[in-house]
Design a protein around this motif. Structure first.
Motif, PDB file in Angstrom:
ATOM      1  N   ARG A   1      13.100  -7.479   4.324  1.00 44.26           N
ATOM      2  CA  ARG A   1      13.109  -6.178   5.355  1.00 44.26           C
ATOM      3  C   ARG A   1      13.166  -4.886   4.660  1.00 44.26           C
ATOM      4  O   ARG A   1      12.575  -4.081   5.152  1.00 44.26           O
ATOM      5  CB  ARG A   1      14.477  -6.344   6.262  1.00 44.26           C
ATOM      6  N   GLU A   2      13.363  -4.851   3.389  1.00 38.28           N
ATOM      7  CA  GLU A   2      13.359  -3.678   2.659  1.00 38.28           C
ATOM      8  C   GLU A   2      11.973  -3.480   1.898  1.00 38.28           C
ATOM      9  O   GLU A   2      11.553  -2.566   1.282  1.00 38.28           O
ATOM     10  CB  GLU A   2      14.335  -3.892   1.379  1.00 38.28           C
ATOM     11  N   THR A   3      11.173  -4.492   2.096  1.00 39.65           N
ATOM     12  CA  THR A   3       9.678  -4.296   1.344  1.00 39.65           C
ATOM     13  C   THR A   3       8.490  -3.926   2.373  1.00 39.65           C
ATOM     14  O   THR A   3       7.267  -3.879   1.801  1.00 39.65           O
ATOM     15  CB  THR A   3       9.296  -5.950   0.893  1.00 39.65           C
ATOM     16  N   ILE A   4       8.817  -3.548   3.572  1.00 37.44           N
ATOM     17  CA  ILE A   4       7.992  -3.185   4.763  1.00 37.44           C
ATOM     18  C   ILE A   4       8.528  -1.758   5.195  1.00 37.44           C
ATOM     19  O   ILE A   4       9.704  -1.858   5.217  1.00 37.44           O
ATOM     20  CB  ILE A   4       7.482  -4.144   5.491  1.00 37.44           C
ATOM     21  N   PRO A   5       7.756  -0.909   5.159  1.00 36.30           N
ATOM     22  CA  PRO A   5       8.283   0.513   5.797  1.00 36.30           C
ATOM     23  C   PRO A   5       9.174   0.391   6.830  1.00 36.30           C
ATOM     24  O   PRO A   5      10.412   0.871   6.817  1.00 36.30           O
ATOM     25  CB  PRO A   5       7.101   1.422   5.955  1.00 36.30           C
ATOM     26  N   PHE A   6       8.543  -0.362   7.858  1.00 34.76           N
ATOM     27  CA  PHE A   6       9.338  -0.172   9.436  1.00 34.76           C
ATOM     28  C   PHE A   6       9.307  -1.784   9.609  1.00 34.76           C
ATOM     29  O   PHE A   6       8.543  -2.263  10.527  1.00 34.76           O
ATOM     30  CB  PHE A   6       8.779   0.423  10.412  1.00 34.76           C
ATOM     31  N   PRO A   7      10.475  -2.708   9.312  1.00 33.43           N
ATOM     32  CA  PRO A   7      10.223  -3.944   9.583  1.00 33.43           C
ATOM     33  C   PRO A   7      10.631  -4.340  10.981  1.00 33.43           C
ATOM     34  O   PRO A   7      11.400  -3.568  11.713  1.00 33.43           O
ATOM     35  CB  PRO A   7      11.427  -4.643   8.847  1.00 33.43           C
TER      36      PRO A   7
ATOM     37  N   ILE B   1      10.566   0.760  -4.191  1.00 35.44           N
ATOM     38  CA  ILE B   1       9.962  -0.455  -3.484  1.00 35.44           C
ATOM     39  C   ILE B   1       8.677  -0.278  -2.876  1.00 35.44           C
ATOM     40  O   ILE B   1       7.732  -1.004  -3.024  1.00 35.44           O
ATOM     41  CB  ILE B   1      10.795  -1.153  -2.256  1.00 35.44           C
ATOM     42  N   MET B   2       8.635   0.806  -1.988  1.00 35.11           N
ATOM     43  CA  MET B   2       7.219   1.331  -1.528  1.00 35.11           C
ATOM     44  C   MET B   2       6.265   1.678  -2.470  1.00 35.11           C
ATOM     45  O   MET B   2       4.881   1.375  -2.313  1.00 35.11           O
ATOM     46  CB  MET B   2       7.408   2.323  -0.516  1.00 35.11           C
ATOM     47  N   LYS B   3       6.445   2.140  -3.793  1.00 43.58           N
ATOM     48  CA  LYS B   3       5.651   2.252  -4.924  1.00 43.58           C
ATOM     49  C   LYS B   3       5.092   0.874  -5.472  1.00 43.58           C
ATOM     50  O   LYS B   3       3.927   0.771  -5.540  1.00 43.58           O
ATOM     51  CB  LYS B   3       6.113   3.171  -6.010  1.00 43.58           C
ATOM     52  N   VAL B   4       5.858   0.094  -5.441  1.00 47.51           N
ATOM     53  CA  VAL B   4       5.729  -1.348  -5.984  1.00 47.51           C
ATOM     54  C   VAL B   4       4.694  -2.055  -4.989  1.00 47.51           C
ATOM     55  O   VAL B   4       3.626  -2.410  -5.209  1.00 47.51           O
ATOM     56  CB  VAL B   4       6.900  -2.313  -6.287  1.00 47.51           C
ATOM     57  N   ARG B   5       4.987  -1.814  -3.566  1.00 51.37           N
ATOM     58  CA  ARG B   5       4.348  -2.449  -2.621  1.00 51.37           C
ATOM     59  C   ARG B   5       2.718  -1.881  -2.680  1.00 51.37           C
ATOM     60  O   ARG B   5       1.785  -2.592  -2.576  1.00 51.37           O
ATOM     61  CB  ARG B   5       4.872  -2.301  -1.244  1.00 51.37           C
ATOM     62  N   ASN B   6       2.713  -0.684  -2.822  1.00 46.91           N
ATOM     63  CA  ASN B   6       1.394   0.111  -2.952  1.00 46.91           C
ATOM     64  C   ASN B   6       0.514  -0.439  -4.197  1.00 46.91           C
ATOM     65  O   ASN B   6      -0.514  -0.613  -3.961  1.00 46.91           O
ATOM     66  CB  ASN B   6       1.551   1.513  -3.083  1.00 46.91           C
ATOM     67  N   GLU B   7       1.191  -0.512  -5.194  1.00 41.92           N
ATOM     68  CA  GLU B   7       0.565  -1.137  -6.500  1.00 41.92           C
ATOM     69  C   GLU B   7       0.100  -2.338  -6.083  1.00 41.92           C
ATOM     70  O   GLU B   7      -1.395  -2.750  -6.774  1.00 41.92           O
ATOM     71  CB  GLU B   7       1.510  -1.042  -7.820  1.00 41.92           C
ATOM     72  N   ILE B   8       0.784  -3.442  -5.645  1.00 44.48           N
ATOM     73  CA  ILE B   8       0.264  -4.862  -5.154  1.00 44.48           C
ATOM     74  C   ILE B   8      -0.865  -4.764  -4.244  1.00 44.48           C
ATOM     75  O   ILE B   8      -1.972  -5.428  -4.245  1.00 44.48           O
ATOM     76  CB  ILE B   8       1.473  -5.740  -4.617  1.00 44.48           C
ATOM     77  N   ILE B   9      -0.813  -3.822  -3.358  1.00 42.23           N
ATOM     78  CA  ILE B   9      -2.055  -3.595  -2.780  1.00 42.23           C
ATOM     79  C   ILE B   9      -3.128  -2.956  -3.438  1.00 42.23           C
ATOM     80  O   ILE B   9      -4.548  -3.704  -3.186  1.00 42.23           O
ATOM     81  CB  ILE B   9      -1.648  -2.586  -1.244  1.00 42.23           C
ATOM     82  N   ARG B  10      -3.068  -2.084  -4.227  1.00 47.09           N
ATOM     83  CA  ARG B  10      -3.981  -1.739  -4.897  1.00 47.09           C
ATOM     84  C   ARG B  10      -4.801  -2.588  -5.680  1.00 47.09           C
ATOM     85  O   ARG B  10      -5.726  -2.799  -5.980  1.00 47.09           O
ATOM     86  CB  ARG B  10      -3.610  -0.427  -5.756  1.00 47.09           C
ATOM     87  N   ALA B  11      -3.730  -3.423  -6.334  1.00 48.86           N
ATOM     88  CA  ALA B  11      -4.290  -4.570  -7.466  1.00 48.86           C
ATOM     89  C   ALA B  11      -5.053  -5.657  -6.871  1.00 48.86           C
ATOM     90  O   ALA B  11      -5.940  -6.211  -7.189  1.00 48.86           O
ATOM     91  CB  ALA B  11      -3.083  -5.032  -8.088  1.00 48.86           C
ATOM     92  N   THR B  12      -4.794  -5.908  -5.284  1.00 51.96           N
ATOM     93  CA  THR B  12      -5.334  -6.691  -4.591  1.00 51.96           C
ATOM     94  C   THR B  12      -6.706  -6.454  -4.314  1.00 51.96           C
ATOM     95  O   THR B  12      -7.575  -7.210  -4.538  1.00 51.96           O
ATOM     96  CB  THR B  12      -4.562  -6.972  -3.235  1.00 51.96           C
ATOM     97  N   TYR B  13      -7.050  -5.362  -3.917  1.00 52.66           N
ATOM     98  CA  TYR B  13      -8.350  -4.724  -3.674  1.00 52.66           C
ATOM     99  C   TYR B  13      -9.066  -4.756  -5.029  1.00 52.66           C
ATOM    100  O   TYR B  13     -10.315  -5.168  -4.900  1.00 52.66           O
ATOM    101  CB  TYR B  13      -8.500  -3.366  -3.088  1.00 52.66           C
ATOM    102  N   GLU B  14      -8.452  -4.392  -6.256  1.00 48.95           N
ATOM    103  CA  GLU B  14      -9.052  -4.417  -7.418  1.00 48.95           C
ATOM    104  C   GLU B  14      -9.795  -5.786  -7.755  1.00 48.95           C
ATOM    105  O   GLU B  14     -10.893  -6.138  -8.289  1.00 48.95           O
ATOM    106  CB  GLU B  14      -7.936  -3.807  -8.527  1.00 48.95           C
ATOM    107  N   PHE B  15      -8.748  -6.798  -7.563  1.00 47.84           N
ATOM    108  CA  PHE B  15      -8.940  -8.113  -7.742  1.00 47.84           C
ATOM    109  C   PHE B  15      -9.977  -8.742  -7.329  1.00 47.84           C
ATOM    110  O   PHE B  15     -11.025  -9.408  -7.971  1.00 47.84           O
ATOM    111  CB  PHE B  15      -7.796  -9.042  -7.989  1.00 47.84           C
ATOM    112  N   PHE B  16     -10.092  -8.670  -5.904  1.00 46.36           N
ATOM    113  CA  PHE B  16     -11.051  -9.354  -5.080  1.00 46.36           C
ATOM    114  C   PHE B  16     -12.308  -8.601  -5.184  1.00 46.36           C
ATOM    115  O   PHE B  16     -13.378  -9.152  -5.058  1.00 46.36           O
ATOM    116  CB  PHE B  16     -10.483  -9.650  -3.695  1.00 46.36           C
ATOM    117  N   ASN B  17     -12.592  -7.178  -5.360  1.00 52.45           N
ATOM    118  CA  ASN B  17     -13.632  -6.488  -5.652  1.00 52.45           C
ATOM    119  C   ASN B  17     -14.181  -6.999  -6.847  1.00 52.45           C
ATOM    120  O   ASN B  17     -15.295  -7.299  -6.895  1.00 52.45           O
ATOM    121  CB  ASN B  17     -13.093  -5.118  -5.677  1.00 52.45           C
ATOM    122  N   ASP B  18     -13.517  -6.906  -7.687  1.00 52.54           N
ATOM    123  CA  ASP B  18     -14.012  -7.524  -9.222  1.00 52.54           C
ATOM    124  C   ASP B  18     -14.593  -8.876  -9.228  1.00 52.54           C
ATOM    125  O   ASP B  18     -15.562  -9.235 -10.104  1.00 52.54           O
ATOM    126  CB  ASP B  18     -12.826  -7.502 -10.355  1.00 52.54           C
ATOM    127  N   GLU B  19     -13.793  -9.725  -8.561  1.00 52.03           N
ATOM    128  CA  GLU B  19     -14.194 -11.332  -8.277  1.00 52.03           C
ATOM    129  C   GLU B  19     -15.261 -11.466  -7.367  1.00 52.03           C
ATOM    130  O   GLU B  19     -15.747 -12.446  -7.031  1.00 52.03           O
ATOM    131  CB  GLU B  19     -13.114 -12.192  -7.903  1.00 52.03           C
TER     132      GLU B  19
END
Length: 430
Positions: free
Chosen positions: A416-422, A129-147
């Motif tokens: 609650r499982e999608t954030i490291p320390f909810p 789950i933490m790896k998926v969260r990280n990928e969503i964060i990475r892709a967010t920066y990628e998307f908005f920087n590209d736009e």
RNA sequence: UCCAGCGUAGCUCAGUGGUAGAGCAGUUGGCUGUUAACCAAUUGGUCGCAGGUUCGAAUCCUGCCGCUGGAGCCA
């Protein structure tokens, strides 16, 4: 040679050393299987008595769960392994022996796991789950920087609320009252007038006594704000952004989605443009579905959102909500003053609202009137009104809840499982 | 805040008025391909807390505490 589990594919038939933790083990008289993890992945170490000798083999048999060690061995391909590789252990060196690790490889209850969240993060599913969260964060920066967006960091300590509706966390700012930010939007509007297209990504705080699988007290939000963009322009950005998040996770987190047993076919269907229905159409649909607990002017509850989501296999925009149930800064529809140029994006499969957005009022007189209607006068708002005084332009923005999006894409039942320390109602530990 | 459910071994749970139980974990031994391994033996208890009913309470009653799910609110 020192390496990591993620890199073993580059070292087939070579001897490598990896720093690991013992996740689990199984042993018989002359062979033992060590389940090893190093943060980058999981691999099975095979240790054979006749290879390593009696002393080391006996030591291996008595290794405890979560003991840290350096393991040395040859990387071999093996079809029986989910990873495709195994480690034929030739030796190991214990870094620190662990005793009585609380999270055993059996089932546990929620309270116990949450009390041990600092250790629970080590388990396979939480790791994924933490790896998926990280990928969503990475892709967010990628998307908005590209736009062409510029990242702006609004303050977390503020003097007043953005919407004046929800409960704020109160604190002291020396001799003044201060509140933890529940949205950076007002500041982002100011930044959009300086930089055109901006976005923020940071924590927000809501002191609401919410107690459901979709709510956190502290959560992370992505808030883009765009000058010269109207409501419809904003919807296009939103659907392209969400599509990009799903595509990125499918592309870069295939193994994690397998660990999470996520139905990838559901995610592969996600393609912009997303369906749009108006609030009026949604009410009509719900009436037809047999909901008699909702009328025009009411906000949707969780069962209503789920019913609308289940009628589609894409995220759905619900647009043009009644002005009175939405925030004061939303632009009224010029064709119907009773509704606002706004939209909520409802995720499929019952994961609920993941985006709320709108076109903002840019007329000075109308904004001033709204302030008075909502009783929001005060020095903290002066600067916000000034944005409508000096070269005001049409602009739109939205906020995406990171954890709800992670829950949906990763197929996680509870937020609650999608954030490291909810931070939850009744939970500030660990 | 409201509604519902739960609280018994380190963990997950059974026990609903008559001697405190099981599986797993731990410990000891066995086993050369295990995938939450298996087999045998063994350690382990303030039955959430306080009061009450009863010859007798984990079990029935009252209050409190804690947890879980949901509602409202929202992302």
């Amino acid at each position: 040679m020192k390496t990591t589990i993620a890199e073993v594919g580059k070292h087939v038939n070579e001897s490598v050393t990896i720093g690991v933790w013992l996740h689990n083990k199984r042993s018989s008289g002359k062979i033992a299987f060590l389940q090893l993890r190093d943060g980058t992945g999981f691999i099975q170490g095979v240790i054979v008595k006749s290879v390593v000798g009696e002393e080391l083999f006996e030591q291996a048999k008595h290794l405890n769960q979560e003991t840290s060690l350096y393991v040395t061995g040859e990387v071999v391909e093996d079809k029986r392994s989910p990873l495709g590789y195994e480690l034929q252990v030739s030796g190991f060196e214990i870094i620190q022996e662990a005793h009585d690790y609380p999270i055993t490889p059996k089932e546990h209850g929620t309270e116990f796991l949450m009390d041990h969240r600092h250790l629970w993060l080590r388990s396979k599913k939480q790791h994924a789950i933490m790896k998926v969260r990280n990928e969503i964060i990475r892709a967010t920066y990628e998307f908005f920087n590209d736009e062409g967006f510029v990242k702006i960091d609004p303050p977390i300590l503020t003097g007043a609320s953005a919407e004046g509706t929800t409960e704020l966390f109160h604190t002291k700012y020396f001799d003044e009252d201060a509140y933890l930010s529940q949205s950076g939007q007002l500041y982002l509007e100011a930044a959009a007038m300086a930089l055109g297209k901006v976005f923020s990504f940071g924590p927000t705080f809501r002191a609401e006594k919410s107690k459901t699988r979709r709510h956190l007290i502290e959560f992370w939000m992505i808030e883009p704000e765009m000058a010269f963009m109207d409501h419809d322009d904003s919807l296009v950005i939103q659907e392209n952004y969400v599509q990009h998040l799903v595509q990125s996770v499918l592309k870069n987190c295939d193994m994690e989605l397998d660990v999470l047993e996520r139905d990838k076919e559901q995610l592969k269907k996600i393609k912009a443009p997303f369906p749009r229905i108006t609030y009026d159409e949604a009410i009509e649909f719900l009436k037809k579905e047999g909901f008699d607990d909702i009328d025009w002017g009411d906000d949707f509850g969780a069962p209503h959102e789920t019913a609308i989501a289940e009628a589609h296999d894409q995220p759905v925009f619900i647009t043009h909500f009644p002005t009175e149930i939405k925030a004061f800064y939303m632009q009224p529809d010029p064709n119907n003053e009773k509704v606002a140029l706004c939209a909520d994006l409802i995720a499929p499969e019952g994961y609920g609202e993941i985006i709320g957005g709108s076109e903002r009022i840019y007329d000075y007189e109308l904004m001033k009137k709204r302030y008075e209607e909502h009783g929001l006068e005060g020095p903290a708002y002066e600067w916000y009104l000034q944005l409508r005084e000096y070269g005001s332009v049409p602009h739109s923005g939205f906020g995406l809840g990171l954890e709800r999006t992670v829950a949906w894409i990763s197929g996680t039942e509870h937020i609650r499982e999608t954030i490291p320390f909810p931070r939850l109602l009744n939970r500030l530990y660990p």
